[in-house]
Design a protein around this motif. Structure first.
Motif, mmCIF file in Angstrom:
data_model
loop_
_atom_site.group_PDB
_atom_site.id
_atom_site.type_symbol
_atom_site.label_atom_id
_atom_site.label_comp_id
_atom_site.label_asym_id
_atom_site.label_seq_id
_atom_site.Cartn_x
_atom_site.Cartn_y
_atom_site.Cartn_z
ATOM 1 N N ALA A 113 -58.532 -27.490 -90.803
ATOM 2 C CA ALA A 113 -57.277 -26.995 -90.412
ATOM 3 C C ALA A 113 -56.160 -27.769 -91.403
ATOM 4 N N THR A 114 -56.716 -27.572 -92.591
ATOM 5 C CA THR A 114 -55.942 -28.327 -93.849
ATOM 6 C C THR A 114 -54.639 -27.829 -94.141
ATOM 7 N N ALA A 171 -56.007 -33.365 -89.680
ATOM 8 C CA ALA A 171 -54.774 -33.952 -89.291
ATOM 9 C C ALA A 171 -54.221 -32.839 -88.574
ATOM 10 N N GLY A 187 -54.578 -30.960 -86.306
ATOM 11 C CA GLY A 187 -55.326 -29.783 -86.348
ATOM 12 C C GLY A 187 -55.958 -29.365 -85.042
ATOM 13 N N PHE A 226 -57.221 -26.012 -81.594
ATOM 14 C CA PHE A 226 -58.323 -25.141 -81.282
ATOM 15 C C PHE A 226 -58.512 -24.527 -79.888
HETATM 16 C C1 LIG Z 1 -50.165 -28.632 -87.447
HETATM 17 S S1 LIG Z 1 -50.887 -27.797 -88.733
HETATM 18 C C2 LIG Z 1 -51.781 -29.142 -89.566
HETATM 19 C C3 LIG Z 1 -51.902 -28.922 -91.098
HETATM 20 C C4 LIG Z 1 -52.220 -30.183 -91.967
HETATM 21 N N1 LIG Z 1 -53.448 -30.607 -91.538
HETATM 22 C C5 LIG Z 1 -51.304 -31.230 -91.832
HETATM 23 O O1 LIG Z 1 -51.716 -32.236 -91.890
HETATM 24 O O2 LIG Z 1 -50.130 -30.909 -91.903
HETATM 25 C C6 LIG Z 1 -52.345 -27.183 -87.863
HETATM 26 C C7 LIG Z 1 -53.088 -26.226 -88.563
HETATM 27 O O3 LIG Z 1 -54.507 -25.864 -87.825
HETATM 28 C C8 LIG Z 1 -54.697 -24.522 -87.964
HETATM 29 N N2 LIG Z 1 -55.707 -24.273 -87.215
HETATM 30 C C9 LIG Z 1 -55.882 -24.088 -85.797
HETATM 31 N N3 LIG Z 1 -56.740 -23.696 -85.354
HETATM 32 C C10 LIG Z 1 -57.806 -23.681 -86.225
HETATM 33 C C11 LIG Z 1 -59.110 -23.393 -86.484
HETATM 34 N N4 LIG Z 1 -59.982 -23.208 -84.989
HETATM 35 N N5 LIG Z 1 -59.946 -23.633 -87.467
HETATM 36 C C12 LIG Z 1 -59.217 -24.056 -88.602
HETATM 37 N N6 LIG Z 1 -57.925 -24.235 -88.690
HETATM 38 C C13 LIG Z 1 -57.144 -24.080 -87.563
HETATM 39 C C14 LIG Z 1 -53.518 -23.995 -88.174
HETATM 40 O O4 LIG Z 1 -53.753 -22.856 -88.813
HETATM 41 C C15 LIG Z 1 -52.586 -24.845 -88.822
HETATM 42 O O5 LIG Z 1 -52.459 -24.619 -90.221
#
Ligand SMILES: C[S@@+](CC[C@H](N)C(=O)[O-])C[C@H]1O[C@@H](n2cnc3c(N)ncnc32)[C@H](O)[C@@H]1O
Length: 241
Positions: A63-64, A131, A133, A137
């Protein structure tokens, strides 16, 4: 009941989360730093120091998003290579621009990937991190199990996630800020009336420090521990495979 961004029963949480982050991507970094008064930058720096302890070579950032955590790792941990995955293409586009601007293309690569179904082989990474992320889910246990699967034996797991402060007056101030102030500013700036309401609700629904470490143990992680940050607004979870 599962908390979702748009409360559209016919669409999965994952679909809604992807749609929401695609929409708010251009404003995400600004709002993150503005609404947290820049503390999120410090939280990521502190979290990466724990990842650095084991001198990992291959790191996976789940969830980068716009790659802030991946960039912090590249700057702090010499010679490591980082793969960042996310379900939101628009967040990744911004992350890729930042990586290019900081000239880290040779160390960080970003790709579309779902934490609940990762495209990597077992035991590929020395460290797996995320972070803000895991709260998003659709299936928390499935996402964490996949993180466990791709982590090498003795590898490090680091998760940075919001929590709820428990003590007076931070608890009350946090509630007022997160519930009332933050959604109004977020709505004004990101043009998405749900995104920052969802942020508040998803934090409320997320397991407590103790509950979450229990989930990590159930998935198979060992030496699980947490470090509360800024009076319990946020926490770093650490574990080993
Ligand atoms: C609040 S942002 C965090 C972004 C970054 N890690 C940061 O520290 O700012 C949450 C991220 O999680 C991603 N995300 C949510 N569910 C996910 C999944 N199942 N697999 C991968 N990414 C996911 C979203 O698309 C979003 O970009």
């Amino acid at each position: 009941m599962t908390v979702t961004p748009y409360n559209t029963p016919t669409e999965s949480k994952k679909g809604q989360v992807e749609r929401m982050f695609d929409k708010i991507a251009p404003f995400y970094d600004f709002l993150n730093h503005f609404l947290s008064l820049g503390i999120d930058i410090w939280w990521r720096k502190k979290a990466i120091r724990y990842v650095k302890d084991n001198q990992p070579n291959r790191i996976l950032d789940i969830a980068t998003g716009t790659a802030d955590l991946a960039l912090e790792a590249a700057k702090t941990i010499q010679n490591c290579s980082i793969v960042g995955v996310d379900i939101s293409e628009k967040m990744l586009e911004i992350g890729k621009e930042k990586i290019k601007k900081d000239n880290f293309q040779h160390r960080i690569s970003l790709e579309i990937g779902d934490s609940e179904q990762l495209q990597f082989q077992d035991a590929t990474y020395d460290a797996v991190m995320s972070a803000f992320g895991v709260r998003n889910f659709e299936n928390l246990e499935k996402g964490l199990s996949e993180m466990y699967r791709v982590l090498a034996p003795n590898g490090t797991l680091m998760i940075l996630e919001f929590s709820k402060p428990k003590t007076f007056p931070l608890k009350q101030l946090f509630d007022i800020y997160f519930k009332n102030f933050l959604p109004v500013i977020g709505r004004f700036k990101s043009k998405d009336k749900n995104a920052y309401r969802y942020l508040y609700e998803s934090v409320q629904q997320f397991p407590s420090f103790e509950e979450f470490t229990k989930v990590l143990n159930q998935v198979g992680f060992q030496n699980t521990q947490y470090k509360s940050l800024t009076g319990g607004i946020c926490a770093i979870y650490l574990a080993k495979k």
